[in-house]
Scaffold this active site. Structure first.
Site, PDB file in Angstrom:
ATOM      1  N   ALA A  21       0.848  -1.197   0.000  1.00  9.63           N
ATOM      2  CA  ALA A  21       0.000   0.000   0.000  1.00  9.63           C
ATOM      3  C   ALA A  21       0.877   1.238   0.000  1.00  9.63           C
ATOM      4  O   ALA A  21       2.025   1.205   0.451  1.00  9.63           O
ATOM      5  CB  ALA A  21      -0.924   0.001   1.221  1.00  9.63           C
ATOM      6  N   ASP A  22       0.311   2.316  -0.501  1.00  3.67           N
ATOM      7  CA  ASP A  22       0.991   3.607  -0.416  1.00  3.67           C
ATOM      8  C   ASP A  22      -0.064   4.683  -0.183  1.00  3.67           C
ATOM      9  O   ASP A  22      -1.108   4.688  -0.842  1.00  3.67           O
ATOM     10  CB  ASP A  22       1.777   3.922  -1.685  1.00  3.67           C
ATOM     11  CG  ASP A  22       2.693   5.117  -1.470  1.00  3.67           C
ATOM     12  OD1 ASP A  22       3.796   4.916  -0.924  1.00  3.67           O
ATOM     13  OD2 ASP A  22       2.297   6.248  -1.807  1.00  3.67           O
ATOM     14  N   THR A  23       0.219   5.554   0.762  1.00  7.27           N
ATOM     15  CA  THR A  23      -0.737   6.591   1.135  1.00  7.27           C
ATOM     16  C   THR A  23      -0.221   7.966   0.727  1.00  7.27           C
ATOM     17  O   THR A  23       0.930   8.307   1.000  1.00  7.27           O
ATOM     18  CB  THR A  23      -1.012   6.547   2.652  1.00  7.27           C
ATOM     19  OG1 THR A  23      -1.519   5.250   2.994  1.00  7.27           O
ATOM     20  CG2 THR A  23      -2.031   7.597   3.058  1.00  7.27           C
TER      21      THR A  23
END
Length: 201
Positions: free
Chosen positions: A76-78
């Site tokens: 994931a990347d935010t």
């Protein structure tokens, strides 16, 4: 908190304590933590949502290339943004302060790109999702901004804000997934895992 025996092992492509904690909330304990070291620099004129999903995919693919056994890789990347302006993952006091000033008294959006790859029998199955949450901070005084920055909890966080920390006292409105802002949208993660044959329940 034991996984079903027939489930493939989970590999988390991140060393983020928040993502580990979030997976634990839905009774998933990664068998391995393999942080993906990639270049997270946005491309020229790249928008926040495409950036988040691209980085999540690159993280997942990199870890998948390092894994020989059958497994499910979660990456994931935010990314936080005000309009089209991407806020940095603040690393200094000044960056945190600038980010908090940017979101003070206004709404901003937090995007998490989710990429889950199932690697089995030399085949990859990829599930991707982009999740958006709208967050509004109250109008902050200089004293409140300086106090928050002095806590040092915003360093390394998208937009210089740790939503599960003191910043909660400043949030007047949130629309969408709370866990998404923490770094991993649990509803979408559980659904994607289920679609890959992983027994979450």
């Amino acid at each position: 908190m034991k996984q079903h025996r027939e489930n493939l092992p989970i590999i988390l492509a991140s060393s983020s304590p928040a993502r580990i904690e979030l997976l634990n909330r839905i009774k998933i304990i990664p068998s391995q933590i393999i942080p993906a070291d990639i270049d997270e620099t946005p491309n020229l004129r790249e928008l926040p949502a495409p950036l988040a999903i691209r980085l999540a995919y690159e993280k997942a693919i990199k870890v998948a290339s390092q894994v020989e056994e059958s497994a499910i890789i979660i990456a994931a990347d935010t990314v936080a943004a005000v309009g089209r302006r991407i806020l940095p993952k603040a690393t200094t006091y000044e960056e945190v302060k600038n980010c908090i000033k940017m979101v003070s008294g206004r709404r901003h959006r937090v995007y998490t790109g989710l990429c889950i790859i199932k690697t089995e029998n030399d085949q990859l199955t990829v599930k991707q999702k982009i999740v958006q949450t709208i967050v509004k901070f109250k109008k902050l005084s200089d004293e409140e901004i300086n106090f928050y920055c002095s806590l040092d909890e915003g360093r390394g966080k998208a937009g210089g804000c740790k939503i599960s920390g003191y910043a909660e006292a400043f949030i007047s409105f949130i629309s969408g997934s709370y866990s998404n802002v923490m770094g991993l949208p649990l509803f979408e993660t559980a659904n994607a895992l289920t679609s890959l044959g992983f027994k979450v329940y």
